[in-house]
Design a protein around this motif. Structure first.
Motif, PDB file in Angstrom:
ATOM      1  N   SER A 288      35.130  78.405  37.261  1.00  0.00           N
ATOM      2  CA  SER A 288      35.118  77.657  38.519  1.00  0.00           C
ATOM      3  C   SER A 288      33.741  77.042  38.753  1.00  0.00           C
ATOM      4  CB  SER A 288      35.463  78.586  39.681  1.00  0.00           C
ATOM      5  OG  SER A 288      34.440  79.543  39.868  1.00  0.00           O
ATOM      6  N   ASP A 289      33.717  76.013  39.606  1.00  0.00           N
ATOM      7  CA  ASP A 289      32.439  75.384  39.955  1.00  0.00           C
ATOM      8  C   ASP A 289      31.460  76.415  40.503  1.00  0.00           C
ATOM      9  OD1 ASP A 289      33.613  73.039  39.265  1.00  0.00           O
ATOM     10  OD2 ASP A 289      33.814  72.239  41.283  1.00  0.00           O
ATOM     11  N   SER A 290      31.972  77.287  41.376  1.00  0.00           N
ATOM     12  CA  SER A 290      31.090  78.255  42.033  1.00  0.00           C
ATOM     13  C   SER A 290      30.525  79.269  41.051  1.00  0.00           C
ATOM     14  CB  SER A 290      31.841  78.980  43.153  1.00  0.00           C
ATOM     15  OG  SER A 290      33.011  79.604  42.666  1.00  0.00           O
ATOM     16  N   LEU A 291      31.337  79.740  40.112  1.00  0.00           N
ATOM     17  CA  LEU A 291      30.835  80.700  39.120  1.00  0.00           C
ATOM     18  C   LEU A 291      29.809  80.048  38.200  1.00  0.00           C
ATOM     19  CD1 LEU A 291      34.003  82.780  38.161  1.00  0.00           C
ATOM     20  CD2 LEU A 291      32.012  83.539  39.463  1.00  0.00           C
ATOM     21  N   PHE A 292      30.040  78.796  37.827  1.00  0.00           N
ATOM     22  CA  PHE A 292      29.060  78.092  37.004  1.00  0.00           C
ATOM     23  C   PHE A 292      27.732  77.959  37.743  1.00  0.00           C
ATOM     24  CE2 PHE A 292      32.598  75.930  34.500  1.00  0.00           C
ATOM     25  CZ  PHE A 292      32.333  76.632  33.350  1.00  0.00           C
ATOM     26  N   LYS A 293      27.805  77.521  38.998  1.00  0.00           N
ATOM     27  CA  LYS A 293      26.581  77.224  39.748  1.00  0.00           C
ATOM     28  C   LYS A 293      25.852  78.480  40.207  1.00  0.00           C
ATOM     29  CE  LYS A 293      24.891  74.850  43.883  1.00  0.00           C
ATOM     30  NZ  LYS A 293      25.240  73.983  45.039  1.00  0.00           N
TER      31      LYS A 293
ATOM     32  N   PRO B 178      38.564  78.980  64.299  1.00  0.00           N
ATOM     33  CA  PRO B 178      38.932  78.116  63.157  1.00  0.00           C
ATOM     34  C   PRO B 178      38.497  78.764  61.838  1.00  0.00           C
ATOM     35  CG  PRO B 178      37.790  76.868  64.862  1.00  0.00           C
ATOM     36  CD  PRO B 178      37.632  78.307  65.221  1.00  0.00           C
ATOM     37  N   ILE B 179      39.424  78.900  60.929  1.00  0.00           N
ATOM     38  CA  ILE B 179      39.144  79.515  59.632  1.00  0.00           C
ATOM     39  C   ILE B 179      39.108  78.428  58.558  1.00  0.00           C
ATOM     40  CG2 ILE B 179      39.925  81.168  57.890  1.00  0.00           C
ATOM     41  CD1 ILE B 179      39.004  82.455  60.494  1.00  0.00           C
ATOM     42  N   ILE B 180      38.101  78.504  57.703  1.00  0.00           N
ATOM     43  CA  ILE B 180      37.942  77.539  56.610  1.00  0.00           C
ATOM     44  C   ILE B 180      38.107  78.283  55.281  1.00  0.00           C
ATOM     45  CG2 ILE B 180      36.482  75.736  55.609  1.00  0.00           C
ATOM     46  CD1 ILE B 180      34.853  75.804  58.226  1.00  0.00           C
ATOM     47  N   LEU B 181      39.068  77.825  54.470  1.00  0.00           N
ATOM     48  CA  LEU B 181      39.327  78.468  53.180  1.00  0.00           C
ATOM     49  C   LEU B 181      39.298  77.441  52.056  1.00  0.00           C
ATOM     50  CD1 LEU B 181      42.320  80.874  54.007  1.00  0.00           C
ATOM     51  CD2 LEU B 181      39.879  81.435  53.941  1.00  0.00           C
ATOM     52  N   PHE B 182      39.112  77.957  50.866  1.00  0.00           N
ATOM     53  CA  PHE B 182      39.178  77.132  49.670  1.00  0.00           C
ATOM     54  C   PHE B 182      40.616  76.673  49.495  1.00  0.00           C
ATOM     55  CE2 PHE B 182      38.942  76.675  44.899  1.00  0.00           C
ATOM     56  CZ  PHE B 182      37.991  75.671  44.905  1.00  0.00           C
ATOM     57  N   SER B 183      40.816  75.390  49.209  1.00  0.00           N
ATOM     58  CA  SER B 183      42.165  74.822  49.212  1.00  0.00           C
ATOM     59  C   SER B 183      42.964  75.117  47.950  1.00  0.00           C
ATOM     60  CB  SER B 183      42.087  73.302  49.403  1.00  0.00           C
ATOM     61  OG  SER B 183      41.304  72.706  48.380  1.00  0.00           O
ATOM     62  N   ARG B 184      42.297  75.321  46.843  1.00  0.00           N
ATOM     63  CA  ARG B 184      43.014  75.482  45.588  1.00  0.00           C
ATOM     64  C   ARG B 184      43.475  76.921  45.392  1.00  0.00           C
ATOM     65  NH1 ARG B 184      39.639  72.611  40.982  1.00  0.00           N
ATOM     66  NH2 ARG B 184      41.678  72.509  40.000  1.00  0.00           N
ATOM     67  N   ASN B 185      44.350  77.096  44.399  1.00  0.00           N
ATOM     68  CA  ASN B 185      44.962  78.400  44.174  1.00  0.00           C
ATOM     69  C   ASN B 185      44.005  79.321  43.421  1.00  0.00           C
ATOM     70  OD1 ASN B 185      46.982  80.347  44.218  1.00  0.00           O
ATOM     71  ND2 ASN B 185      47.846  79.667  42.276  1.00  0.00           N
ATOM     72  N   SER B 186      42.902  79.660  44.074  1.00  0.00           N
ATOM     73  CA  SER B 186      41.886  80.484  43.428  1.00  0.00           C
ATOM     74  C   SER B 186      42.179  81.959  43.618  1.00  0.00           C
ATOM     75  CB  SER B 186      40.498  80.168  44.010  1.00  0.00           C
ATOM     76  OG  SER B 186      40.429  80.610  45.350  1.00  0.00           O
ATOM     77  N   ARG B 187      41.545  82.793  42.799  1.00  0.00           N
ATOM     78  CA  ARG B 187      41.703  84.243  42.912  1.00  0.00           C
ATOM     79  C   ARG B 187      41.175  84.730  44.261  1.00  0.00           C
ATOM     80  NH1 ARG B 187      45.060  87.112  40.294  1.00  0.00           N
ATOM     81  NH2 ARG B 187      44.408  86.236  38.306  1.00  0.00           N
ATOM     82  N   VAL B 188      40.088  84.129  44.746  1.00  0.00           N
ATOM     83  CA  VAL B 188      39.510  84.524  46.038  1.00  0.00           C
ATOM     84  C   VAL B 188      40.498  84.250  47.166  1.00  0.00           C
ATOM     85  CG1 VAL B 188      37.639  84.104  47.666  1.00  0.00           C
ATOM     86  CG2 VAL B 188      37.159  84.118  45.215  1.00  0.00           C
ATOM     87  N   ARG B 189      41.101  83.079  47.160  1.00  0.00           N
ATOM     88  CA  ARG B 189      42.072  82.712  48.198  1.00  0.00           C
ATOM     89  C   ARG B 189      43.268  83.667  48.168  1.00  0.00           C
ATOM     90  NH1 ARG B 189      43.832  77.864  50.874  1.00  0.00           N
ATOM     91  NH2 ARG B 189      45.523  78.523  52.255  1.00  0.00           N
ATOM     92  N   MET B 190      43.768  83.951  46.980  1.00  0.00           N
ATOM     93  CA  MET B 190      44.917  84.854  46.878  1.00  0.00           C
ATOM     94  C   MET B 190      44.564  86.254  47.375  1.00  0.00           C
ATOM     95  SD  MET B 190      46.848  83.785  43.318  1.00  0.00           S
ATOM     96  CE  MET B 190      45.393  83.764  42.270  1.00  0.00           C
ATOM     97  N   ALA B 191      43.349  86.715  47.056  1.00  0.00           N
ATOM     98  CA  ALA B 191      42.942  88.073  47.428  1.00  0.00           C
ATOM     99  C   ALA B 191      42.853  88.242  48.941  1.00  0.00           C
ATOM    100  CB  ALA B 191      41.609  88.409  46.778  1.00  0.00           C
ATOM    101  N   ILE B 192      42.283  87.267  49.657  1.00  0.00           N
ATOM    102  CA  ILE B 192      42.149  87.418  51.114  1.00  0.00           C
ATOM    103  C   ILE B 192      43.510  87.274  51.788  1.00  0.00           C
ATOM    104  CG2 ILE B 192      41.617  84.991  51.601  1.00  0.00           C
ATOM    105  CD1 ILE B 192      40.164  88.187  53.285  1.00  0.00           C
ATOM    106  N   ASN B 193      44.375  86.425  51.244  1.00  0.00           N
ATOM    107  CA  ASN B 193      45.735  86.322  51.783  1.00  0.00           C
ATOM    108  C   ASN B 193      46.470  87.657  51.639  1.00  0.00           C
ATOM    109  OD1 ASN B 193      45.489  83.661  52.560  1.00  0.00           O
ATOM    110  ND2 ASN B 193      46.436  82.826  50.703  1.00  0.00           N
ATOM    111  N   GLU B 194      46.321  88.273  50.468  1.00  0.00           N
ATOM    112  CA  GLU B 194      46.988  89.556  50.225  1.00  0.00           C
ATOM    113  C   GLU B 194      46.457  90.648  51.154  1.00  0.00           C
ATOM    114  OE1 GLU B 194      46.310  90.245  46.097  1.00  0.00           O
ATOM    115  OE2 GLU B 194      47.695  88.663  45.439  1.00  0.00           O
TER     116      GLU B 194
END
Length: 292
Positions: free
Chosen positions: A100-105, A192-208
Protein backbone atom coordinates in the motif's frame (compact mmCIF):
# COMPACT_ATOMS: atom_id res chain seq x y z
CA UNK A 1 32.68 -36.32 -22.81
CA UNK A 2 29.62 -37.66 -24.59
CA UNK A 3 27.47 -34.56 -25.19
CA UNK A 4 27.90 -32.23 -28.13
CA UNK A 5 28.41 -29.15 -25.96
CA UNK A 6 31.60 -30.52 -24.42
CA UNK A 7 32.91 -31.50 -27.86
CA UNK A 8 32.16 -28.04 -29.23
CA UNK A 9 33.89 -26.44 -26.26
CA UNK A 10 37.05 -28.42 -27.00
CA UNK A 11 36.74 -27.50 -30.67
CA UNK A 12 36.37 -23.81 -29.78
CA UNK A 13 39.50 -23.68 -27.62
CA UNK A 14 41.58 -25.70 -30.09
CA UNK A 15 40.54 -23.33 -32.89
CA UNK A 16 41.05 -20.24 -30.74
CA UNK A 17 44.53 -21.19 -29.53
CA UNK A 18 45.66 -23.13 -32.61
CA UNK A 19 47.15 -25.68 -30.23
CA UNK A 20 45.85 -28.89 -28.71
CA UNK A 21 48.25 -28.39 -25.81
CA UNK A 22 46.95 -24.89 -25.08
CA UNK A 23 43.34 -26.06 -25.43
CA UNK A 24 44.05 -28.84 -22.91
CA UNK A 25 45.50 -26.30 -20.45
CA UNK A 26 42.52 -23.97 -20.84
CA UNK A 27 40.07 -26.81 -20.21
CA UNK A 28 42.13 -28.64 -17.55
CA UNK A 29 42.24 -31.77 -19.71
CA UNK A 30 44.99 -33.95 -21.02
CA UNK A 31 46.12 -33.51 -24.61
CA UNK A 32 45.00 -37.06 -25.57
CA UNK A 33 41.51 -36.18 -24.26
CA UNK A 34 41.43 -33.10 -26.46
CA UNK A 35 42.59 -35.08 -29.51
CA UNK A 36 39.96 -37.73 -28.84
CA UNK A 37 37.20 -35.12 -28.48
CA UNK A 38 38.11 -33.49 -31.80
CA UNK A 39 38.18 -36.88 -33.50
CA UNK A 40 34.72 -37.64 -32.08
CA UNK A 41 33.32 -34.33 -33.33
CA UNK A 42 34.79 -34.83 -36.80
CA UNK A 43 33.24 -38.28 -36.93
CA UNK A 44 29.86 -36.92 -35.86
CA UNK A 45 29.75 -34.13 -38.43
CA UNK A 46 31.45 -36.27 -41.08
CA UNK A 47 33.94 -33.56 -41.97
CA UNK A 48 37.58 -32.76 -41.33
CA UNK A 49 37.72 -29.65 -39.13
CA UNK A 50 41.46 -29.21 -38.53
CA UNK A 51 44.71 -29.48 -40.44
CA UNK A 52 47.47 -30.86 -38.22
CA UNK A 53 50.89 -29.26 -38.65
CA UNK A 54 54.16 -28.84 -36.81
CA UNK A 55 52.97 -25.65 -35.07
CA UNK A 56 49.67 -27.15 -33.91
CA UNK A 57 46.34 -27.08 -35.71
CA UNK A 58 44.54 -24.77 -38.14
CA UNK A 59 40.96 -24.78 -39.31
CA UNK A 60 39.82 -26.23 -42.61
CA UNK A 61 37.24 -24.28 -44.60
CA UNK A 62 34.50 -26.37 -43.01
CA UNK A 63 36.06 -25.81 -39.60
CA UNK A 64 36.02 -22.04 -40.14
CA UNK A 65 32.30 -22.13 -40.92
CA UNK A 66 31.59 -24.17 -37.78
CA UNK A 67 33.79 -21.86 -35.67
CA UNK A 68 31.86 -18.76 -36.80
CA UNK A 69 28.75 -20.25 -35.18
CA UNK A 70 30.40 -21.79 -32.13
CA UNK A 71 32.23 -18.56 -31.34
CA UNK A 72 28.93 -16.67 -31.09
CA UNK A 73 27.49 -19.27 -28.72
CA UNK A 74 30.58 -19.18 -26.50
CA UNK A 75 30.41 -15.38 -26.27
CA UNK A 76 26.74 -15.59 -25.26
CA UNK A 77 27.50 -18.29 -22.68
CA UNK A 78 30.28 -16.16 -21.21
CA UNK A 79 27.96 -13.15 -21.03
CA UNK A 80 25.29 -15.30 -19.39
CA UNK A 81 27.77 -16.53 -16.78
CA UNK A 82 28.85 -12.95 -16.08
CA UNK A 83 25.20 -11.91 -15.76
CA UNK A 84 24.46 -14.75 -13.34
CA UNK A 85 27.45 -13.76 -11.23
CA UNK A 86 26.28 -10.13 -11.21
CA UNK A 87 22.81 -11.19 -10.12
CA UNK A 88 24.27 -13.39 -7.41
CA UNK A 89 26.42 -10.55 -6.07
CA UNK A 90 23.52 -8.06 -6.45
CA UNK A 91 25.44 -5.91 -8.91
CA UNK A 92 22.46 -5.91 -11.28
CA UNK A 93 18.89 -7.12 -11.51
CA UNK A 94 15.54 -5.89 -10.23
CA UNK A 95 13.34 -6.11 -7.16
CA UNK A 96 9.56 -5.86 -7.52
CA UNK A 97 7.58 -5.15 -4.34
CA UNK A 98 3.84 -4.80 -3.84
CA UNK A 99 2.23 -2.89 -0.99
CA UNK A 100 0.00 0.00 0.00
CA UNK A 101 0.99 3.64 -0.41
CA UNK A 102 1.04 4.07 3.36
CA UNK A 103 3.26 1.05 4.03
CA UNK A 104 5.71 2.19 1.35
CA UNK A 105 5.87 5.74 2.68
CA UNK A 106 5.64 5.26 6.44
CA UNK A 107 7.19 1.81 6.95
CA UNK A 108 9.29 0.57 4.03
CA UNK A 109 10.89 3.82 2.88
CA UNK A 110 13.99 3.71 5.14
CA UNK A 111 14.64 0.06 4.20
CA UNK A 112 14.19 0.81 0.50
CA UNK A 113 16.62 3.71 0.85
CA UNK A 114 19.17 1.52 2.66
CA UNK A 115 18.81 -1.24 0.05
CA UNK A 116 19.28 1.24 -2.80
CA UNK A 117 22.42 2.68 -1.20
CA UNK A 118 23.92 -0.79 -0.69
CA UNK A 119 22.91 -2.21 -4.07
CA UNK A 120 22.58 0.67 -6.55
CA UNK A 121 22.66 -1.73 -9.51
CA UNK A 122 19.31 -3.28 -8.51
CA UNK A 123 16.32 -1.52 -10.08
CA UNK A 124 13.38 -1.07 -7.71
CA UNK A 125 9.81 -1.43 -8.96
CA UNK A 126 7.05 -0.60 -6.45
CA UNK A 127 3.49 -1.66 -7.28
CA UNK A 128 0.78 -0.07 -5.16
CA UNK A 129 -2.48 -1.76 -4.17
CA UNK A 130 -4.74 -3.01 -1.43
CA UNK A 131 -4.03 -6.33 0.27
CA UNK A 132 -6.27 -8.35 -2.14
CA UNK A 133 -4.65 -6.61 -5.12
CA UNK A 134 -1.12 -7.27 -3.84
CA UNK A 135 -1.96 -10.96 -3.35
CA UNK A 136 -3.17 -11.09 -6.97
CA UNK A 137 0.01 -9.37 -8.21
CA UNK A 138 2.10 -11.98 -6.39
CA UNK A 139 0.17 -14.95 -7.77
CA UNK A 140 0.32 -13.50 -11.29
CA UNK A 141 4.12 -13.18 -11.02
CA UNK A 142 4.04 -9.39 -11.33
CA UNK A 143 5.96 -8.86 -8.07
CA UNK A 144 8.63 -10.78 -6.14
CA UNK A 145 7.18 -10.12 -2.70
CA UNK A 146 4.32 -8.31 -1.04
CA UNK A 147 4.20 -6.27 2.18
CA UNK A 148 0.70 -6.28 3.66
CA UNK A 149 -1.36 -6.20 6.83
CA UNK A 150 -2.02 -9.53 8.46
CA UNK A 151 -3.71 -11.92 8.95
CA UNK A 152 -3.24 -13.61 5.58
CA UNK A 153 -4.68 -17.11 5.23
CA UNK A 154 -3.73 -18.60 1.87
CA UNK A 155 -2.11 -22.00 1.32
CA UNK A 156 -0.24 -20.69 -1.73
CA UNK A 157 1.55 -18.00 0.23
CA UNK A 158 4.34 -18.04 2.79
CA UNK A 159 4.07 -15.06 5.15
CA UNK A 160 6.72 -13.85 7.57
CA UNK A 161 5.63 -11.58 10.41
CA UNK A 162 7.37 -8.23 10.58
CA UNK A 163 6.59 -5.15 12.67
CA UNK A 164 3.48 -4.45 14.75
CA UNK A 165 1.24 -1.43 14.08
CA UNK A 166 -1.49 0.20 16.17
CA UNK A 167 -4.48 1.90 14.57
CA UNK A 168 -6.43 4.69 16.28
CA UNK A 169 -8.85 7.56 15.78
CA UNK A 170 -7.39 11.06 15.53
CA UNK A 171 -8.81 14.57 15.34
CA UNK A 172 -7.61 18.13 14.97
CA UNK A 173 -8.09 21.36 16.90
CA UNK A 174 -11.75 21.70 15.89
CA UNK A 175 -12.58 18.77 18.19
CA UNK A 176 -10.27 19.82 21.02
CA UNK A 177 -13.01 19.19 23.59
CA UNK A 178 -12.53 15.43 23.01
CA UNK A 179 -8.85 15.54 24.00
CA UNK A 180 -8.28 13.55 27.16
CA UNK A 181 -11.76 11.98 27.06
CA UNK A 182 -12.61 8.33 26.55
CA UNK A 183 -15.58 7.82 24.24
CA UNK A 184 -17.94 4.91 23.76
CA UNK A 185 -18.55 3.70 20.23
CA UNK A 186 -22.00 5.31 20.31
CA UNK A 187 -20.52 8.66 21.33
CA UNK A 188 -17.82 8.46 18.64
CA UNK A 189 -20.36 7.82 15.89
CA UNK A 190 -22.09 11.14 16.66
CA UNK A 191 -19.11 12.87 15.02
CA UNK A 192 -18.14 12.84 11.31
CA UNK A 193 -16.00 9.77 10.69
CA UNK A 194 -13.38 9.67 7.92
CA UNK A 195 -12.26 6.26 6.62
CA UNK A 196 -10.10 4.92 3.85
CA UNK A 197 -12.37 4.27 0.87
CA UNK A 198 -10.74 1.19 -0.60
CA UNK A 199 -11.11 -2.39 0.56
CA UNK A 200 -8.05 -2.30 2.80
CA UNK A 201 -7.23 -4.61 5.70
CA UNK A 202 -7.42 -1.62 8.08
CA UNK A 203 -10.93 -0.70 6.91
CA UNK A 204 -12.13 -4.29 7.22
CA UNK A 205 -10.62 -4.65 10.71
CA UNK A 206 -12.34 -1.57 12.19
CA UNK A 207 -15.66 -2.53 10.59
CA UNK A 208 -15.37 -5.99 12.14
CA UNK A 209 -14.55 -4.50 15.56
CA UNK A 210 -17.65 -2.29 15.55
CA UNK A 211 -19.82 -5.16 14.28
CA UNK A 212 -18.54 -7.28 17.17
CA UNK A 213 -20.15 -4.76 19.55
CA UNK A 214 -23.34 -4.51 17.50
CA UNK A 215 -22.58 -1.30 15.60
CA UNK A 216 -22.25 -0.43 11.94
CA UNK A 217 -19.53 2.13 11.33
CA UNK A 218 -20.65 4.36 8.47
CA UNK A 219 -18.13 6.99 7.35
CA UNK A 220 -19.25 10.51 6.54
CA UNK A 221 -16.20 10.96 4.32
CA UNK A 222 -14.19 8.37 2.42
CA UNK A 223 -10.77 9.19 0.96
CA UNK A 224 -8.30 7.34 -1.21
CA UNK A 225 -5.06 7.81 0.70
CA UNK A 226 -3.64 7.90 4.21
CA UNK A 227 -2.26 11.37 3.52
CA UNK A 228 -5.80 12.62 2.95
CA UNK A 229 -7.00 10.91 6.13
CA UNK A 230 -4.37 12.86 8.03
CA UNK A 231 -4.98 16.16 6.26
CA UNK A 232 -8.77 16.01 6.55
CA UNK A 233 -8.53 15.32 10.29
CA UNK A 234 -5.99 18.11 10.73
CA UNK A 235 -8.30 20.57 8.97
CA UNK A 236 -11.23 19.59 11.17
CA UNK A 237 -13.42 17.80 8.62
CA UNK A 238 -13.95 14.90 11.02
CA UNK A 239 -12.29 12.14 13.02
CA UNK A 240 -9.99 9.89 10.96
CA UNK A 241 -9.03 6.30 11.54
CA UNK A 242 -5.30 5.91 10.85
CA UNK A 243 -2.25 4.02 11.99
CA UNK A 244 -0.69 5.69 15.02
CA UNK A 245 2.86 5.15 13.74
CA UNK A 246 1.94 7.01 10.53
CA UNK A 247 0.86 10.16 12.40
CA UNK A 248 3.59 10.22 15.05
CA UNK A 249 4.85 13.59 13.78
CA UNK A 250 1.40 15.21 13.92
CA UNK A 251 0.68 13.77 17.37
CA UNK A 252 4.02 15.01 18.67
CA UNK A 253 3.64 18.54 17.32
CA UNK A 254 0.00 18.74 18.46
CA UNK A 255 -1.72 19.28 15.12
CA UNK A 256 -3.58 16.02 15.83
CA UNK A 257 -4.52 14.20 19.02
CA UNK A 258 -5.73 10.67 19.63
CA UNK A 259 -9.43 10.15 20.33
CA UNK A 260 -9.61 7.38 22.92
CA UNK A 261 -12.23 4.63 22.90
CA UNK A 262 -13.48 2.59 25.83
CA UNK A 263 -12.75 -0.62 23.91
CA UNK A 264 -9.32 -1.88 22.94
CA UNK A 265 -8.39 -1.68 19.26
CA UNK A 266 -6.26 -4.77 18.59
CA UNK A 267 -2.82 -4.14 17.07
CA UNK A 268 -2.03 -5.56 13.66
CA UNK A 269 1.07 -7.17 12.21
CA UNK A 270 2.75 -6.39 8.94
CA UNK A 271 3.64 -9.47 6.94
CA UNK A 272 6.09 -10.06 4.09
CA UNK A 273 4.68 -12.65 1.72
CA UNK A 274 6.13 -14.70 -1.12
CA UNK A 275 4.82 -17.65 -3.11
CA UNK A 276 5.20 -20.89 -1.18
CA UNK A 277 7.67 -23.46 -2.55
CA UNK A 278 8.90 -21.15 -5.32
CA UNK A 279 12.48 -19.83 -5.40
CA UNK A 280 12.95 -16.09 -4.99
CA UNK A 281 15.70 -13.90 -6.35
CA UNK A 282 18.86 -13.03 -4.45
CA UNK A 283 17.68 -9.41 -4.34
CA UNK A 284 14.34 -10.36 -2.77
CA UNK A 285 16.07 -12.61 -0.25
CA UNK A 286 18.47 -9.85 0.77
CA UNK A 287 15.69 -7.27 1.12
CA UNK A 288 13.63 -9.58 3.36
CA UNK A 289 16.70 -10.06 5.56
CA UNK A 290 17.05 -6.28 5.92
CA UNK A 291 13.46 -5.67 7.08
CA UNK A 292 12.96 -6.49 10.79
Amino acid sequence: MTNNYELYKVFYWAAKTGSLTQAAKALYLTQPSVSHAIKQLEERVGLTLFYRNAKGVSLTQEGKILFSYIEQSQILISLAEEKMEALKSLESGELRIGGSDSLFKHYLLPYLEDFHVRYPGIKLHLKHGTTPEVISYLKEGRIDLGVVRMPIVDAQLEVTESTELQDCFVAGERYAELSGQTLTMEELMKYPIILFSRNSRVRMAINELFEKYGHELKPDIEVGSVDLLIEFARRGLGISYVTREFVSKELKEGSLFEVKLDVEIPPSKVGIMVMRNLPISAAATKFIEMVP
